[in-house]
Design a protein around this motif. Structure first.
Motif, PDB file in Angstrom:
ATOM      1  N   GLU A  34      -0.204   0.113   8.382  1.00 33.04           N
ATOM      2  CA  GLU A  34      -0.030  -1.321   8.571  1.00 33.04           C
ATOM      3  C   GLU A  34       1.064  -1.824   7.628  1.00 33.04           C
ATOM      4  O   GLU A  34       1.374  -1.183   6.614  1.00 33.04           O
ATOM      5  CB  GLU A  34      -1.332  -2.075   8.280  1.00 33.04           C
ATOM      6  CG  GLU A  34      -2.343  -1.975   9.390  1.00 33.04           C
ATOM      7  CD  GLU A  34      -3.486  -2.967   9.238  1.00 33.04           C
ATOM      8  OE1 GLU A  34      -3.559  -3.697   8.224  1.00 33.04           O
ATOM      9  OE2 GLU A  34      -4.334  -2.998  10.156  1.00 33.04           O
ATOM     10  N   GLU A  35       1.600  -2.994   7.946  1.00 35.47           N
ATOM     11  CA  GLU A  35       2.704  -3.567   7.174  1.00 35.47           C
ATOM     12  C   GLU A  35       2.393  -3.674   5.683  1.00 35.47           C
ATOM     13  O   GLU A  35       3.261  -3.437   4.848  1.00 35.47           O
ATOM     14  CB  GLU A  35       3.052  -4.951   7.741  1.00 35.47           C
ATOM     15  CG  GLU A  35       4.331  -5.523   7.190  1.00 35.47           C
ATOM     16  CD  GLU A  35       5.578  -4.706   7.533  1.00 35.47           C
ATOM     17  OE1 GLU A  35       6.415  -4.527   6.633  1.00 35.47           O
ATOM     18  OE2 GLU A  35       5.705  -4.247   8.677  1.00 35.47           O
ATOM     19  N   ASN A  36       1.154  -4.019   5.320  1.00 32.05           N
ATOM     20  CA  ASN A  36       0.784  -4.207   3.910  1.00 32.05           C
ATOM     21  C   ASN A  36      -0.171  -3.129   3.403  1.00 32.05           C
ATOM     22  O   ASN A  36      -0.954  -3.373   2.479  1.00 32.05           O
ATOM     23  CB  ASN A  36       0.180  -5.595   3.713  1.00 32.05           C
ATOM     24  CG  ASN A  36       1.191  -6.681   3.998  1.00 32.05           C
ATOM     25  OD1 ASN A  36       2.300  -6.650   3.464  1.00 32.05           O
ATOM     26  ND2 ASN A  36       0.844  -7.612   4.867  1.00 32.05           N
ATOM     27  N   ALA A  37      -0.095  -1.947   3.984  1.00 31.24           N
ATOM     28  CA  ALA A  37      -0.979  -0.849   3.594  1.00 31.24           C
ATOM     29  C   ALA A  37      -0.769  -0.463   2.130  1.00 31.24           C
ATOM     30  O   ALA A  37       0.293  -0.709   1.549  1.00 31.24           O
ATOM     31  CB  ALA A  37      -0.723   0.358   4.489  1.00 31.24           C
ATOM     32  N   VAL A  38      -1.805   0.146   1.557  1.00 26.58           N
ATOM     33  CA  VAL A  38      -1.756   0.614   0.172  1.00 26.58           C
ATOM     34  C   VAL A  38      -2.058   2.109   0.171  1.00 26.58           C
ATOM     35  O   VAL A  38      -3.042   2.566   0.744  1.00 26.58           O
ATOM     36  CB  VAL A  38      -2.792  -0.126  -0.707  1.00 26.58           C
ATOM     37  CG1 VAL A  38      -2.779   0.418  -2.132  1.00 26.58           C
ATOM     38  CG2 VAL A  38      -2.527  -1.621  -0.692  1.00 26.58           C
ATOM     39  N   MET A  39      -1.176   2.850  -0.502  1.00 31.05           N
ATOM     40  CA  MET A  39      -1.306   4.300  -0.604  1.00 31.05           C
ATOM     41  C   MET A  39      -1.447   4.674  -2.079  1.00 31.05           C
ATOM     42  O   MET A  39      -0.649   4.229  -2.905  1.00 31.05           O
ATOM     43  CB  MET A  39      -0.052   4.946  -0.005  1.00 31.05           C
ATOM     44  CG  MET A  39      -0.064   6.424   0.008  1.00 31.05           C
ATOM     45  SD  MET A  39       1.456   6.987   0.815  1.00 31.05           S
ATOM     46  CE  MET A  39       1.203   8.718   0.692  1.00 31.05           C
ATOM     47  N   ALA A  40      -2.458   5.448  -2.411  1.00 28.94           N
ATOM     48  CA  ALA A  40      -2.683   5.881  -3.793  1.00 28.94           C
ATOM     49  C   ALA A  40      -1.835   7.123  -4.068  1.00 28.94           C
ATOM     50  O   ALA A  40      -2.333   8.239  -4.179  1.00 28.94           O
ATOM     51  CB  ALA A  40      -4.161   6.164  -4.029  1.00 28.94           C
ATOM     52  N   TYR A  41      -0.534   6.923  -4.143  1.00 31.75           N
ATOM     53  CA  TYR A  41       0.406   8.021  -4.393  1.00 31.75           C
ATOM     54  C   TYR A  41       1.710   7.405  -4.847  1.00 31.75           C
ATOM     55  O   TYR A  41       2.076   6.349  -4.320  1.00 31.75           O
ATOM     56  CB  TYR A  41       0.611   8.848  -3.108  1.00 31.75           C
ATOM     57  CG  TYR A  41       1.336  10.146  -3.351  1.00 31.75           C
ATOM     58  CD1 TYR A  41       0.637  11.275  -3.745  1.00 31.75           C
ATOM     59  CD2 TYR A  41       2.710  10.221  -3.212  1.00 31.75           C
ATOM     60  CE1 TYR A  41       1.303  12.468  -3.979  1.00 31.75           C
ATOM     61  CE2 TYR A  41       3.381  11.412  -3.451  1.00 31.75           C
ATOM     62  CZ  TYR A  41       2.666  12.525  -3.841  1.00 31.75           C
ATOM     63  OH  TYR A  41       3.322  13.699  -4.085  1.00 31.75           O
ATOM     64  N   PRO A  42       2.428   8.017  -5.777  1.00 32.96           N
ATOM     65  CA  PRO A  42       2.164   9.250  -6.510  1.00 32.96           C
ATOM     66  C   PRO A  42       0.880   9.157  -7.345  1.00 32.96           C
ATOM     67  O   PRO A  42       0.374   8.060  -7.589  1.00 32.96           O
ATOM     68  CB  PRO A  42       3.386   9.405  -7.420  1.00 32.96           C
ATOM     69  CG  PRO A  42       4.393   8.413  -6.958  1.00 32.96           C
ATOM     70  CD  PRO A  42       3.679   7.381  -6.164  1.00 32.96           C
ATOM     71  N   PRO A  43       0.355  10.317  -7.780  1.00 29.07           N
ATOM     72  CA  PRO A  43      -0.895  10.333  -8.536  1.00 29.07           C
ATOM     73  C   PRO A  43      -0.886   9.320  -9.684  1.00 29.07           C
ATOM     74  O   PRO A  43       0.081   9.228 -10.437  1.00 29.07           O
ATOM     75  CB  PRO A  43      -0.975  11.775  -9.063  1.00 29.07           C
ATOM     76  CG  PRO A  43      -0.216  12.565  -8.030  1.00 29.07           C
ATOM     77  CD  PRO A  43       0.917  11.664  -7.597  1.00 29.07           C
ATOM     78  N   GLY A  44      -1.956   8.525  -9.735  1.00 30.56           N
ATOM     79  CA  GLY A  44      -2.092   7.523 -10.775  1.00 30.56           C
ATOM     80  C   GLY A  44      -1.352   6.228 -10.491  1.00 30.56           C
ATOM     81  O   GLY A  44      -1.374   5.311 -11.306  1.00 30.56           O
ATOM     82  N   GLN A  45      -0.692   6.130  -9.336  1.00 26.53           N
ATOM     83  CA  GLN A  45       0.061   4.935  -8.971  1.00 26.53           C
ATOM     84  C   GLN A  45      -0.317   4.500  -7.559  1.00 26.53           C
ATOM     85  O   GLN A  45      -1.030   5.202  -6.859  1.00 26.53           O
ATOM     86  CB  GLN A  45       1.567   5.225  -9.009  1.00 26.53           C
ATOM     87  CG  GLN A  45       2.081   5.654 -10.366  1.00 26.53           C
ATOM     88  CD  GLN A  45       3.560   5.960 -10.308  1.00 26.53           C
ATOM     89  OE1 GLN A  45       4.334   5.251  -9.669  1.00 26.53           O
ATOM     90  NE2 GLN A  45       3.962   7.027 -10.974  1.00 26.53           N
TER      91      GLN A  45
END
Length: 121
Positions: A34-45
């Protein structure tokens, strides 16, 4: 957004991710979010937003990594929200994604935790 096959089931996203990543298609990978998706990558970010996710995948895919399909764990669906997950072949934790059904019936990632290794000890 890339004009390519849409995920018509939550489980399709993982297959499309592998296909597009192996083809070096960063825009196609970003189109799964989605346009405002959140991805937990790179590790810790966190990487937030489809455009930032595309830029991240351009860097990652420049090294031509090879992704192998992983068998999915059972998908949990509640209305227009679903949780998908796969266990990595190396046995190191799990990958999990929250996806949402779009108005056209397709599914896109909203939250992506591509690597999760439980704390030890």
């Amino acid at each position: 957004m890339a004009d390519c096959e849409k995920a018509m089931r939550p489980e399709d996203i993982t297959r499309l991710f592998v296909e597009r990543s192996n083809a070096g298609d960063a825009a196609g990978v970003a189109a799964l979010y989605e346009e405002n998706a959140v991805m937990a990558y790179p590790p810790g970010q966190q990487t937030v937003g489809r455009e930032a996710i595309r830029a991240l995948w351009e860097k990652v895919l420049a090294n031509r990594p090879r992704f192998e399909p992983e068998p999915p764990l059972p998908t949990l669906v509640s209305g227009d929200i679903a949780l998908t997950a796969t266990p990595p072949k190396d046995g190191s934790g799990a990958r999990a994604q929250v996806v949402r059904r779009q108005p056209d019936g397709s599914w896109l990632r909203v939250l992506d935790q591509p690597e999760f290794v439980p704390p030890t000890g």
